[in-house]
Design an enzyme around this catalytic site. Structure first.
Site, mmCIF file in Angstrom:
data_model
loop_
_atom_site.group_PDB
_atom_site.id
_atom_site.type_symbol
_atom_site.label_atom_id
_atom_site.label_comp_id
_atom_site.label_asym_id
_atom_site.label_seq_id
_atom_site.Cartn_x
_atom_site.Cartn_y
_atom_site.Cartn_z
ATOM 1 N N CYS B 416 0.802 -1.212 0.000
ATOM 2 C CA CYS B 416 0.000 0.000 0.000
ATOM 3 C C CYS B 416 0.838 1.266 0.000
ATOM 4 O O CYS B 416 0.540 2.221 -0.720
ATOM 5 C CB CYS B 416 -0.952 -0.008 1.184
ATOM 6 N N HIS B 460 -2.231 0.640 6.910
ATOM 7 C CA HIS B 460 -2.520 0.872 5.504
ATOM 8 C C HIS B 460 -2.109 2.299 5.149
ATOM 9 O O HIS B 460 -1.905 3.129 6.041
ATOM 10 C CB HIS B 460 -4.026 0.653 5.276
ATOM 11 N N ASP B 476 -7.963 5.113 -3.015
ATOM 12 C CA ASP B 476 -7.078 4.057 -2.503
ATOM 13 C C ASP B 476 -6.474 3.316 -3.676
ATOM 14 O O ASP B 476 -7.084 2.406 -4.236
ATOM 15 C CB ASP B 476 -7.857 3.100 -1.602
#
Lengths: 303, 667
Positions: B416, B460, B476
């Site tokens: 991520c 994250h 995202d």
């Protein structure tokens, strides 16, 4: 009462400087209990037992216990009689008024248990016939606590049959001096007169049982015994409690008191409790006495 | 012949079992502190304990005094060398272990052993201050039991009681103390900010930090440590909206993202829409001072004063928290910015290091040209990431200093942090203000505790872009590379994850057991460790006490403590007493009172005759009177029924007895 004072005095003429132990031994016998003398060799165990027998005017036998001893060597044996074609019972050394069982822990458990059964029942059964033992009947057993090889220590249930255990210990300086000066103790013993007789001993036993016991004293005895059960995993048995009371009565009789006081209970307590408690809680006679003393200190006497 | 001489004995040596218990208790105390004391403490204590234990069987020679003093100085220096201070819980515990160990070398009497016992109890307290996890609780309880048993054994004069008996009795004593302890725990006021607050400790915690350098990580450790627990008032939000916002990163040097600590703008206003979620968070200790919240929170937590919100919607606490903190918040996943982006904020979020990542800049420029609008650029970049053959991995190759170029054109693999970093860099190069948001995603539902459990492995990173029409919008980029990351945990996503131990978690009873244990831990943390003064007041209020009738409450507290102590006293009352209070014992006690000035009072176990003899020895002039009185008392108490006349005589004699305070001078 005077007879008892004389008795103690007579024994003390042979056993020096052990007034307390001598009185305890006498107490034990008057309380109809059997006596265990535990000590190292040479401090006068046998002399004491011998002297007790003489002074009390009792018929006595001495048996030296050994590991190859059989029950028949104590109790007696049935022998076939050729003339009558019947078995006849030959009485063993146990048929006496005072049996000195020397080094009782040297005998095999089998022989020990024959003796201990006789102690408890005050009679002997052989081939289905019961022979009562003489009255009074005492066993004075001795054992050496430090000798471990080849001995069979008495188990708890059998220790319980001895009302008291007494240790003589070394004499103090003055007493030892007297022993050294005195020479042969055997001669001294032979000169010792009988102060009492078997009948008088029985009479004293009856008197001891009638020494007054107040409810307040029973309270104290019960509190003491109950405390042993609270404080220890295994406390004193009801039989031991009974013995404690009988011994306290006998002690009071020797002291010339008409009633049992808590002090009397305290004095006889270590001799009665120590050998019953120590096998369960540690080792050594000194330890058993410590436990007994601590128990006494822990139980208050109500006023 | 007197009874006293027969029963007086020397004070016997300490019972061996008490010393074994004590050495065991001390060993336990040292072990409980082993993890935070100096490394050399444990072996030192073990050696000393083994040495003393051997000494319980064989005679021991204790070292000389000057040697002990020297060693004491040496050990103090060793603690100083290990911690550079004698202050604080770690150095203090180490010093205590060292000195108690040294004390073992001069311990011979009861008093010395009691000091060892006290040191062990102190060490237990230190361990309690240091670690309050639930699994340590049984260890603490066992240690306390052991030490109390040792104290019990040391308190007796003789070894009549077996260890099992002692253990049973001290256990009963502790059980009797438990209700009292709970009463104190719940109701004695815990004054906040007092002297018992512990000094801060500086240790690195895993989890989110002040900066992020995706290129420097070749293997992301999956830590299963708790990060936070969330209890929702109503149903939790759907999985796709479980974005837990943490530190926001603005400053990029081409390789590392950092936070912007200065406030470049006031807090922009937001319009909250849609479903609201109210929840309570318990946040585990961490290394930053950002309070984690569901995106986006409205208002500040009441529980933590001096908290403030920043221009990028972080909630900032005054300091990183040393221990777990709990707070309540309300969040709205749907929201809209009401204020325009300020020039300072725009500058900050368009900043890129010059001359770095040139190929990315080119790519961004060309995508920008094709897309036309900001929204189009976002879609184009996402499309680029989706189609460009990028893979999701927790073991990415290392990146060079032009980390975005390296990722996009060479390695094409990352997690991520890589994709958020690359996405934001591309956005900024394309002229769209953007920033990296770090935090947590998802969490697992604990059905035993009824809460969402979020571990450090759920950490994250995602992006936020400024679109003129909508304000700040969450994007995202990881979702397009690995679409499952949103809805599943990491475990399910990674094919190779089965080998690293967490694969075990797939079997259902293990999951159940782990969840039950976590639930129990949460309960312990919430109800006991987190029981604060505020919670205490709330509890009192629920019981009907307002803050101003605390006086009534104090009275009630004292009364209930008194009742409990009275119950214990009732249980301890002497059971078998002779009918006390009769005239005879009153008279005898009067006699004892008179004799108090003559001699030591009668010990409880001392017989009356023995007592009279003893006092008589101390005061010969009283001897015959006292013996007669004691004799009469004995006859009245223990003899056959005596007449009332005899009792009256005794009473009169006691009344008439005069005891001079001092021994009269001999004539």
């Amino acid at each position: 009462m005077n007879r008892l004072v004389d008795t103690v005095a007579a024994i003390e003429r042979v056993i020096f400087g052990k007034g307390q132990q001598v009185r305890l031994c006498l107490t034990c016998l008057i309380a109809r209990g059997h006596l265990l003398i535990e000590d190292v060799p040479g401090v006068g165990k046998t002399t004491l037992a011998h002297c007790l027998a003489r002074v009390l005017g009792l018929e006595w036998t001495r048996v030296q216990f050994t590991s190859d001893m059989l029950p028949a060597d104590i109790i007696g044996v049935s022998i076939f009689d050729r003339d009558t074609h019947k078995f006849q019972f030959r009485r063993g050394p146990v048929f006496t008024q005072l049996l000195l069982a020397d080094e009782v822990n040297r005998a095999s458990p089998k022989a020990q248990s024959a003796l201990l059964e006789a102690m408890e029942e005050r009679q002997v059964s052989v081939d289905g016939i019961t022979y009562p033992l003489p009255e009074p009947f005492f066993v004075v057993a001795t054992q050496n606590p430090h000798e471990q090889v080849g001995t069979y220590g008495l188990p708890e249930s059998q220790l319980d049959r001895f009302l008291m255990r007494v240790s003589l210990g070394y004499p103090d300086r003055a007493s030892e001096r007297r022993v050294l000066l005195q020479g042969e103790r055997r001669e001294l013993l032979n000169d010792t007169p009988a102060v009492l007789s078997g009948a008088e001993v029985l009479n004293l036993q009856r008197q001891a049982r009638s020494v007054h016991v107040a409810a307040a004293l029973l309270d104290y005895v019960q509190a003491l015994v109950a405390h042993t059960r609270v404080q220890l995993e295994l406390g004193l048995s009801p039989r031991a409690a009974q013995g404690l009371l009988r011994a306290a009565q006998a002690w009071a009789l020797i002291q010339g008191e008409s009633a049992v006081l808590p002090e009397h209970v305290q004095i006889v307590f270590p001799a009665i409790a120590a050998h019953r408690l120590e096998t369960r809680h540690g080792d050594g006679a000194a330890h058993g006495n410590e436990v007994a003393d601590a128990l006494i200190r822990a139980v208050p006497i109500p006023v | 012949m007197n009874a006293r001489a027969a029963i007086a004995v020397e004070s016997p040596p300490l019972p061996a079992n008490s010393l074994w218990l004590l050495l065991g208790g001390f060993l336990g105390a040292v072990l409980l502190n082993a993890h935070h004391t100096a490394l050399w403490c444990l072996p030192l204590a073990l050696l000393a304990i083994a040495w003393r234990a051997r000494g319980l069987r064989a005679p021991l020679r204790l070292p000389a005094r000057f040697l002990r003093i020297g060693v004491a100085l040496l050990l103090t220096l060793a603690v100083l060398a290990s911690f550079h201070t004698l202050n604080g819980i770690d150095a203090g515990s180490s010093l205590l272990v060292a000195m108690a160990t040294l004390k073992l070398s001069e311990t011979s009497r009861r008093r010395d052993w009691l000091i060892i016992l006290a040191a062990a109890l102190f060490l237990l307290l230190a361990a309690c201050l240091d670690g309050q996890a639930l699994w340590r609780l049984p260890l603490y309880a066992a240690e306390l039991w052991l030490l109390c048993t040792a104290s019990y054994a040391l308190g007796t004069d003789f070894e009549v009681a077996r260890t099992a008996t002692l253990l049973r009795r001290s256990g009963l004593s502790l059980a009797a103390a438990l209700p009292f302890a709970l009463l104190l725990f719940f109701f004695v006021p815990r004054l906040p900010g007092s002297f018992w607050v512990l000094p801060q400790r500086h240790e690195a915690f895993t989890g989110l930090g002040d900066e992020m350098s995706p290129g420097s990580i070749s293997q992301l450790t999956q830590s299963g440590d708790a990060a936070l627990r969330v209890r929702f008032d109503a149903a939790p939000p759907p999985a796709a909206e479980r974005y837990w916002r943490g530190p926001v990163l603005h400053v990029f040097d081409g390789y590392t993202w950092r936070r912007q600590h200065a406030q470049v703008d006031r807090v922009p206003r937001l319009q909250f829409q849609g479903q609201a979620y109210s929840y309570a968070i318990t946040l585990e200790p961490n290394q930053h001072n950002v309070l984690i919240a569901l995106e986006l929170p409205r208002g500040l937590p009441d529980e933590l004063p001096n908290t403030f919100a920043t221009f990028d919607y972080q909630l900032i606490a005054p300091a990183p928290s040393e221990r777990a903190v709990s707070y309540r918040l309300q969040s709205y996943p749907q929201h809209r910015s009401l204020d325009p982006l300020s020039p300072a904020a725009r500058r900050l979020d368009l900043q890129l290091p010059p001359n770095r990542n040139p190929r990315s800049a080119e790519l961004a420029a060309s995508l920008r040209q094709q897309a036309g609008s900001d929204v189009g650029l976002v879609d184009a970049v996402l499309e680029y990431l989706r189609r460009g053959g990028f893979t999701y991995t927790l073991e990415p190759p290392l990146l060079n200093l032009d980390s975005v170029d390296d990722l996009l054109f060479r390695t094409r693999a990352g997690f991520c942090g890589h994709y958020a970093s690359a996405f934001v860099a591309l956005m900024r190069a394309g002229g769209v203000p953007a920033r990296v948001v770090t935090g947590y995603l998802g969490g697992s539902w604990n059905r035993y505790g009824g809460y969402l459990y979020i571990t450090q492995a759920d950490a994250h990173a995602w992006a936020e872009v400024w679109l003129e029409a909508q304000g700040w919008v969450r994007v995202d980029p990881t979702a397009v590379v690995a679409p499952g990351r949103l809805t599943q945990g990491l475990d399910e996503l990674l094919p190779g994850a089965g080998g690293n131990g967490r694969g075990l978690m797939s079997s259902s009873w293990v999951v159940n057991a782990v969840q039950a244990w976590q639930g129990l831990n949460a309960w312990w943390q919430d109800e006991f460790i987190g029981f604060s003064f505020a919670r205490q007041l709330a509890l009192l209020e629920r019981l009907g006490f307002r803050q101003h009738d605390l006086r009534a409450f104090a009275l009630l507290l004292a009364a209930s403590a008194g009742i409990w102590l009275a119950l214990i006293a009732w249980g301890l009352r002497p059971r078998s007493r002779s009918p006390a209070g009769d005239g005879l014992s009153r008279s005898w006690r009067a006699l004892e009172r008179k004799l108090r000035r003559a001699a030591e009072p009668r010990a409880p176990h001392e017989g009356t005759m023995a007592y009279a003899e003893r006092v008589g020895r101390a005061r010969p002039e009283l001897s015959s009177t006292l013996t007669a009185l004691a004799r009469r008392y004995a006859r009245l108490r223990y003899g056959p029924a005596a007449g009332a006349a005899e009792f009256e005589q005794f009473q009169r004699a006691v009344r008439l007895l005069r005891v001079q305070p001092r021994r009269p001078r001999p004539h």
